[in-house]
Each structure stands twice: as C-alpha cells, then as structure tokens.
Motif scaffolding. Structure first.
Motif, short mmCIF file in Angstrom:
data_model
loop_
_atom_site.label_atom_id
_atom_site.label_comp_id
_atom_site.label_asym_id
_atom_site.label_seq_id
_atom_site.Cartn_x
_atom_site.Cartn_y
_atom_site.Cartn_z
N THR A 29 -9.16 5.59 -0.31
CA THR A 29 -7.74 5.77 0.01
C THR A 29 -7.42 5.25 1.40
N VAL A 30 -8.29 5.56 2.37
CA VAL A 30 -8.08 5.07 3.74
C VAL A 30 -8.15 3.55 3.77
N LEU A 32 -7.49 1.44 1.36
CA LEU A 32 -6.29 0.90 0.73
C LEU A 32 -5.09 0.96 1.67
N GLN A 33 -4.95 2.07 2.39
CA GLN A 33 -3.83 2.21 3.32
C GLN A 33 -3.94 1.22 4.48
N LEU A 34 -5.16 0.98 4.94
CA LEU A 34 -5.34 0.00 6.03
C LEU A 34 -5.00 -1.41 5.55
N LYS A 36 -2.92 -2.21 3.15
CA LYS A 36 -1.47 -2.28 3.01
C LYS A 36 -0.81 -2.52 4.36
N GLY A 37 -1.30 -1.81 5.39
CA GLY A 37 -0.72 -1.98 6.71
C GLY A 37 -0.95 -3.37 7.29
N ARG A 271 -3.61 13.96 6.04
CA ARG A 271 -3.36 13.01 4.95
C ARG A 271 -2.13 12.14 5.22
N THR A 272 -1.11 12.71 5.83
CA THR A 272 0.10 11.95 6.11
C THR A 272 -0.09 10.93 7.24
N TRP A 274 -2.88 8.88 7.46
CA TRP A 274 -3.86 7.87 7.07
C TRP A 274 -3.15 6.52 6.89
N ASP A 275 -2.61 6.00 7.98
CA ASP A 275 -1.94 4.71 7.95
C ASP A 275 -2.48 3.86 9.09
#
Length: 331
Positions: A29-30, A32-34, A36-37, A271-272, A274-275
């Motif tokens: 998940t982390v 994937l968020q990285l 995306k950023g 969790r909020t 993790w961007d």
C-alpha cells in the motif's frame, strides 16, 4: 517533480500498523501511494520539433498549397504514449509485526534499505505494551484462540505479579550478559554495564531488558516489555507463562509496539499520512537522528573486546521463555 521527489525518498521512516493488517499488504500500500505521488507531478513541457506542414499559400487567389515550417510538440514522452514514469519502487521492511499485532513499523526506501541492515546489526531494543487477561488459556495464547482451560484468579494480586516480573527480568539480565560475549574485566565493558548498554552482538533468543506492570485490574493487566530478538508470538507465550506462575491461566489480548530502536509512536505515520509528501518529510526529519544513532550504536558494538561466541545461532532451538533461559544458564 518525479525525479526531485525520488531524490528525497532515500532513508528510513516509521508508520503505524493497525491490527488485522499484514505487513506485506502495508508495504504494498505504501509503495502504491508513493508511485501515485511520483507520477502525479506536473509533466515537463513537451519538446518542440520543426515540421513542414502543407497549407494554403498566403495572398493567393488560386488557393495554391505550400509547405510551411512549423514548430509542433513531440508526443514521444507524453504520459499517454509512454505510460507512467515510475512503475516500481523498492520498499524494505524492518523488524516485522504479525497480522494481529500493531504499532511502530520501520520502512526503508532507496538507500534507506541498507540502513535497515544497520539497524539489525546494532541489536537495538524495542518496547511493547502487552495486555493480558486472567482466567483462561487458549491453544495459541491469544484471546480469540480455541479455549482449552478456564481457571479462577481471585488469589492473584499486584504484589504477586510484580514478584514474577522481577524474577523474569533478573533471569534475562543474566542471560543478556552471557549472550553479550563481553570480557567483563575490560574498562569498556564495565562502562557499558554501568550505563545499561550491554546487549548481544550476535543473534540470540528473545531477551527481556525490562518488564513492569502498568495497570492491574483483574482479570485484565497491562505490561510494558523492553526486549530484543523477540517475536510477537513469544510475547503472547510470555503472558501465558506468567499466568502459570501465578497458579492460574492467562491469554494475550493485545500486542502493541511503541518503540523500535530510535523510532517511537510520535514518529509513526498514520494511515491517512501514507502519501508522498508526508513520507518525504518524515524521512528528512529523521535523517540526521538516524545517522547519529546508528553510528553511535554500531561503534559501541564493535568497540568492545569480545570472546568467541558461546551462544546458540539464531536458527537453532534456543530457550523460549524466562524460566528456560535461567535453567539453560545453570548447565
């Protein structure tokens, strides 16, 4: 933004793992968020290329055509043509937590993954809060496991529990000296012992450096455990064994890591958070502290005169409880 953002992603950071979430899923998940950023950054202006385009000739009544040199953007590097700029990113995981446990989980990105190895080599302690429930035993030492026994616990007092915890800490402190392989006659070893910095320089069974009761309200009790080389299953088994020593039974209802080396709950991203930007800020704010702590702990570890290790290797069957540790040392 993409390349610049990637340059700020080398290092360590901590997240808060909620219970019920597997560490592999958290890591994915982390990651994937990285990605995306990194891919969400504003793309660079496309390169211009000169092309000769066919068009009507100016001031021509006969509508004659001519070739005109025109600057047009090249679409070779357009995201819709080449796809996302970043498709994979390696994220390393430090001391893992099983699915039922929660708390501080350290991750490393880029060159930070090598720092995870340094954390292992430094043999840093970790802090947990462990919640127990008196009166029953299960097959896996967890509250929701298959019930195998129910007992009374009216005779259990805070004083009896504190006495058991003191015995556990004393036996593990003896084992800590044994597995540290220190020449206790040296000045360096004496100074480390005074400052409470003795720890094994090789892998060992679980060692508890401190344990105390934070809250006692039967049937519930809450322990704070400082340890190293542990697994969460061993901590649950410890609660079970404490119940047996108290002439009753007990199960573990919660395991929560509140510190992993030099990362605490205050450092852990929720969790909020993790961007990309939150993780970049966390890496940057921890970078100097991570470098200083690792240098200090590794220097302490390798600067001591040690004898060849008499202890067991990590993958051997080592003692699994406080009482086994003490009996093992007597032989």
């Amino acid at each position: 933004m993409g390349s610049a953002g990637l340059a700020r992603l080398h290092g360590l950071f901590a997240v808060y793992k909620p219970p019920g979430l597997k560490w592999k899923h958290l890591r994915d998940t982390v990651e994937l968020q990285l990605l995306k950023g990194l891919n969400a950054g504003k793309p660079l202006a496309p390169e211009q290329r000169v092309r000769f385009l066919l068009g009507p000739m100016e001031n021509s009544e006969k509508k004659e055509l001519t070739l005109t040199a025109t600057s047009v953007p090249t679409l070779v590097n357009h995201p819709l043509v080449r796809g996302p700029a970043f498709t994979s990113l390696k994220v390393g995981v430090g001391h893992r937590l099983d699915a039922q446990a929660s708390g501080v989980l350290v991750l490393g990105v880029g060159r930070g993954r090598r720092l995870l190895t340094d954390m292992y080599d430094a043999h840093l302690t970790k802090d947990y809060t462990v919640r127990g429930l008196l009166g029953k035993a299960t097959d896996d030492f967890c509250e929701d496991g298959r019930l195998v026994e129910k007992t009374t616990y009216d005779h259990v007092t805070r004083e009896k529990l504190d006495r058991i915890l003191a015995m556990i800490q004393g036996s593990h402190q003896k084992a800590l000296v044994m597995y540290s392989n220190l020449d206790l006659k040296t000045q360096e070893a004496y100074e480390m012992a005074v400052r409470g910095l003795i720890r094994p320089m090789n892998k060992s069974p679980m060692l508890i450096t401190g344990i105390r009761c934070l809250h006692f309200a039967p049937p519930e009790f809450l322990l704070e455990v400082q340890c190293m080389h542990e697994t969460q299953k061993q901590l649950r088994k410890l609660v079970h064994e404490i119940g047996l020593e108290l002439k009753t039974t007990s199960v573990c209802s919660q395991v929560r890591r509140i510190r992993d080396g030099f990362f605490t709950l205050d450092d852990a991203l929720l969790r909020t958070q993790w961007d990309l930007h939150s993780i970049q800020d966390a890496i940057q704010s921890a970078a100097l502290r991570v470098a200083a702590e690792l240098e200090k702990n590794l220097r302490l570890g390798w600067g001591i005169h040690q004898h060849p290790s008499p202890g067991q290797p990590w993958d051997s069957a080592g003692p699994s409880s406080a009482w086994e540790l003490e009996s093992n040392m007597k032989h």
